[in-house]
Motif scaffolding. Structure first.
Motif, mmCIF file in Angstrom:
data_model
loop_
_atom_site.group_PDB
_atom_site.id
_atom_site.type_symbol
_atom_site.label_atom_id
_atom_site.label_comp_id
_atom_site.label_asym_id
_atom_site.label_seq_id
_atom_site.Cartn_x
_atom_site.Cartn_y
_atom_site.Cartn_z
ATOM 1 N N VAL A 105 -9.273 -8.151 11.723
ATOM 2 C CA VAL A 105 -8.390 -7.049 11.335
ATOM 3 C C VAL A 105 -7.068 -7.560 10.756
ATOM 4 C CG1 VAL A 105 -9.373 -5.481 13.064
ATOM 5 C CG2 VAL A 105 -7.379 -6.888 13.660
ATOM 6 N N GLY A 106 -6.927 -8.859 10.659
ATOM 7 C CA GLY A 106 -5.638 -9.432 10.305
ATOM 8 C C GLY A 106 -5.240 -9.185 8.865
ATOM 9 N N THR A 107 -4.000 -8.819 8.671
ATOM 10 C CA THR A 107 -3.408 -8.707 7.338
ATOM 11 C C THR A 107 -1.977 -9.244 7.423
ATOM 12 O OG1 THR A 107 -2.326 -6.537 7.551
ATOM 13 C CG2 THR A 107 -4.699 -6.535 7.043
ATOM 14 N N ALA A 108 -1.285 -9.226 6.302
ATOM 15 C CA ALA A 108 0.120 -9.640 6.286
ATOM 16 C C ALA A 108 1.055 -8.502 6.672
ATOM 17 C CB ALA A 108 0.477 -10.159 4.898
ATOM 18 N N ASP A 109 0.477 -7.340 6.975
ATOM 19 C CA ASP A 109 1.247 -6.125 7.241
ATOM 20 C C ASP A 109 0.918 -5.633 8.651
ATOM 21 O OD1 ASP A 109 2.285 -3.561 7.355
ATOM 22 O OD2 ASP A 109 1.190 -2.796 5.628
ATOM 23 N N THR A 110 1.892 -5.620 9.543
ATOM 24 C CA THR A 110 1.644 -5.218 10.926
ATOM 25 C C THR A 110 1.085 -3.807 11.006
ATOM 26 O OG1 THR A 110 3.443 -6.653 11.674
ATOM 27 C CG2 THR A 110 2.698 -4.948 13.211
ATOM 28 N N ARG A 111 1.639 -2.891 10.262
ATOM 29 C CA ARG A 111 1.180 -1.497 10.305
ATOM 30 C C ARG A 111 -0.285 -1.388 9.878
ATOM 31 N NH1 ARG A 111 4.448 2.627 6.656
ATOM 32 N NH2 ARG A 111 3.701 1.114 5.116
ATOM 33 N N HIS A 112 -0.640 -2.061 8.790
ATOM 34 C CA HIS A 112 -2.020 -2.016 8.321
ATOM 35 C C HIS A 112 -2.961 -2.675 9.331
ATOM 36 C CE1 HIS A 112 -5.106 -2.976 4.904
ATOM 37 N NE2 HIS A 112 -5.466 -1.928 5.619
ATOM 38 N N THR A 113 -2.509 -3.742 9.957
ATOM 39 C CA THR A 113 -3.334 -4.410 10.962
ATOM 40 C C THR A 113 -3.615 -3.483 12.138
ATOM 41 O OG1 THR A 113 -2.426 -6.561 10.314
ATOM 42 C CG2 THR A 113 -3.520 -6.433 12.451
ATOM 43 N N GLU A 126 5.406 -13.310 17.422
ATOM 44 C CA GLU A 126 5.139 -12.773 18.748
ATOM 45 C C GLU A 126 5.214 -11.251 18.748
ATOM 46 O OE1 GLU A 126 6.853 -13.149 23.335
ATOM 47 O OE2 GLU A 126 7.418 -14.640 21.811
ATOM 48 N N ALA A 127 6.212 -10.697 18.091
ATOM 49 C CA ALA A 127 6.360 -9.239 18.036
ATOM 50 C C ALA A 127 5.183 -8.594 17.312
ATOM 51 C CB ALA A 127 7.677 -8.880 17.350
ATOM 52 N N HIS A 128 4.698 -9.228 16.270
ATOM 53 C CA HIS A 128 3.542 -8.725 15.513
ATOM 54 C C HIS A 128 2.330 -8.581 16.427
ATOM 55 C CE1 HIS A 128 0.585 -8.518 12.190
ATOM 56 N NE2 HIS A 128 -0.084 -9.472 12.826
ATOM 57 N N PHE A 129 2.006 -9.637 17.156
ATOM 58 C CA PHE A 129 0.827 -9.588 18.015
ATOM 59 C C PHE A 129 1.011 -8.597 19.167
ATOM 60 C CE2 PHE A 129 0.041 -14.062 16.389
ATOM 61 C CZ PHE A 129 -1.068 -13.706 15.638
ATOM 62 N N ARG A 130 2.204 -8.527 19.708
ATOM 63 C CA ARG A 130 2.443 -7.595 20.811
ATOM 64 C C ARG A 130 2.314 -6.144 20.342
ATOM 65 N NH1 ARG A 130 4.145 -9.644 25.529
ATOM 66 N NH2 ARG A 130 4.912 -11.804 25.555
ATOM 67 N N GLN A 131 2.787 -5.852 19.137
ATOM 68 C CA GLN A 131 2.699 -4.485 18.635
ATOM 69 C C GLN A 131 1.239 -4.064 18.471
ATOM 70 O OE1 GLN A 131 5.344 -3.566 15.397
ATOM 71 N NE2 GLN A 131 4.165 -1.766 14.752
ATOM 72 N N ILE A 132 0.410 -4.983 17.990
ATOM 73 C CA ILE A 132 -1.015 -4.673 17.824
ATOM 74 C C ILE A 132 -1.676 -4.513 19.190
ATOM 75 C CG2 ILE A 132 -3.197 -5.550 16.919
ATOM 76 C CD1 ILE A 132 -1.254 -7.136 14.891
ATOM 77 N N ALA A 133 -1.366 -5.414 20.107
ATOM 78 C CA ALA A 133 -1.961 -5.343 21.441
ATOM 79 C C ALA A 133 -1.561 -4.064 22.169
ATOM 80 C CB ALA A 133 -1.548 -6.570 22.260
ATOM 81 N N ASP A 134 -0.349 -3.594 21.951
ATOM 82 C CA ASP A 134 0.121 -2.371 22.603
ATOM 83 C C ASP A 134 -0.520 -1.116 22.020
ATOM 84 O OD1 ASP A 134 1.802 -3.782 24.284
ATOM 85 O OD2 ASP A 134 3.591 -3.476 23.038
#
Length: 296
Positions: free
Chosen positions: A83-91, A122-130
């Motif tokens: 699911v990875g992209t360069a965009d946190t929202r899209h991910t 770190e914030a990117h991965f945490r936002q997706i995990a949450d």
């Protein structure tokens, strides 16, 4: 020896995405290939990864592929969706869609090109995990993304209950051992030459590209080690080394070489999508000769 933490099984294949001759998603081919891989010894499948040409498949195609493979292999085979992209929202959007389509986990690569600092990683991965109920497998591949998930960042992320695994292409064996020693993260070797070495120091298994072609042999490496026959495990790892080098260490991406060999073997694959190009006939013939010499 303590029980290995292997939430998605031991031998996972980073599956190519079959396309028709016209370049559209080959749903039937994907189902056939997935079934062959599971029958050949793969415990789980990684879909829509880089090997699956995720940069050039649409969001709808990604969902369709997950649903088709889930239908083909049944409910018990773990499916990890890239699911990875360069965009946190899209991910986040892709993660939620993968969950709805039937994935068991999400593979989330470090944001690429923008080269975020570690706090942003770190914030990117945490936002997706949450945002999801799916467990996450972090994908550490700085050679492609330009950004490492450093060991201290990985150790902090391991505290999140949804972040449970890592696909390791860091080429930092010492750093990997540090994270293994300090966390309960399930590490999967993402580089085929590291399958046995990483397993020997406590990894959970592998996410293999060459398993698209030789699933039985890849599964056999880890099975031999688990049976206590480390000499056989080393022999089997050595046996796949020439094929690993030809498929993964040439100037061509693994997707290109693997699809070329699968097509030659009359297995589902089809063309690659631009900007990738098929190899020339000579390269394909060399791949086939190497395969026939070692695995026919």
């Amino acid at each position: 020896m303590r029980q290995r933490n292997a939430p998605f099984g031991r031998t996972l294949c980073a599956m190519v995405t079959p396309f028709t001759s016209a370049g559209t998603l080959d749903v039937n081919g994907a189902a056939r290939l997935a079934t062959r891989l599971v029958d050949g010894g793969c415990d789980g499948l990684v879909l829509n990864g880089t090997t699956g040409e995720s940069p050039t498949t649409t969001d709808a195609e990604k969902r369709e592929l997950i649903a088709a493979v889930r239908s083909a292999v049944g409910p018990t085979v773990p499916l990890v969706a890239g699911v990875g992209t360069a965009d946190t929202r899209h991910t986040v959007e892709l993660t939620l869609a993968a969950e709805k389509a039937g994935a068991d986990a999400a593979l989330v690569v470090t944001p690429y090109y923008s080269r975020p600092p570690q706090a942003a990683v770190e914030a990117h991965f945490r936002q997706i995990a949450d945002a999801t109920g799916l467990p996450l497998m972090l994908y550490d591949i700085p050679g492609r993304t330009g950004t490492r998930i450093t060991p201290p960042t990985m150790i902090r992320l391991a505290q999140h209950p949804c972040i449970i695994a890592v696909k390791d292409c860091s080429y930092d064996f010492l750093g990997t051992q540090r994270v293994l020693a300090e966390t309960d993260l399930a590490y999967y070797a993402g580089c085929d030459e590291h399958i046995l070495p990483l397993y020997a120091v406590g990894a959970s298994g592998c996410v293999s590209t060459i398993a698209n072609v030789v699933p039985e042999q890849v599964a056999g490496i880890l099975a031999a080690f688990d049976a206590g026959d480390t000499a056989l495990a080393a022999e089997l790892q050595s046996r796949v080394t020439p094929l690993t080098e030809a498929l993964m260490a040439s100037d061509l991406p693994g997707t290109v070489t693997v699809k070329a060999l699968l097509n030659t073997l009359n297995l589902p694959a089809g063309p690659v999508r631009a900007p990738l190009l098929a190899p020339d006939a000579g390269t394909t013939a060399e791949l086939l000769a190497l395969y026939e010499a070692g695995f026919r």
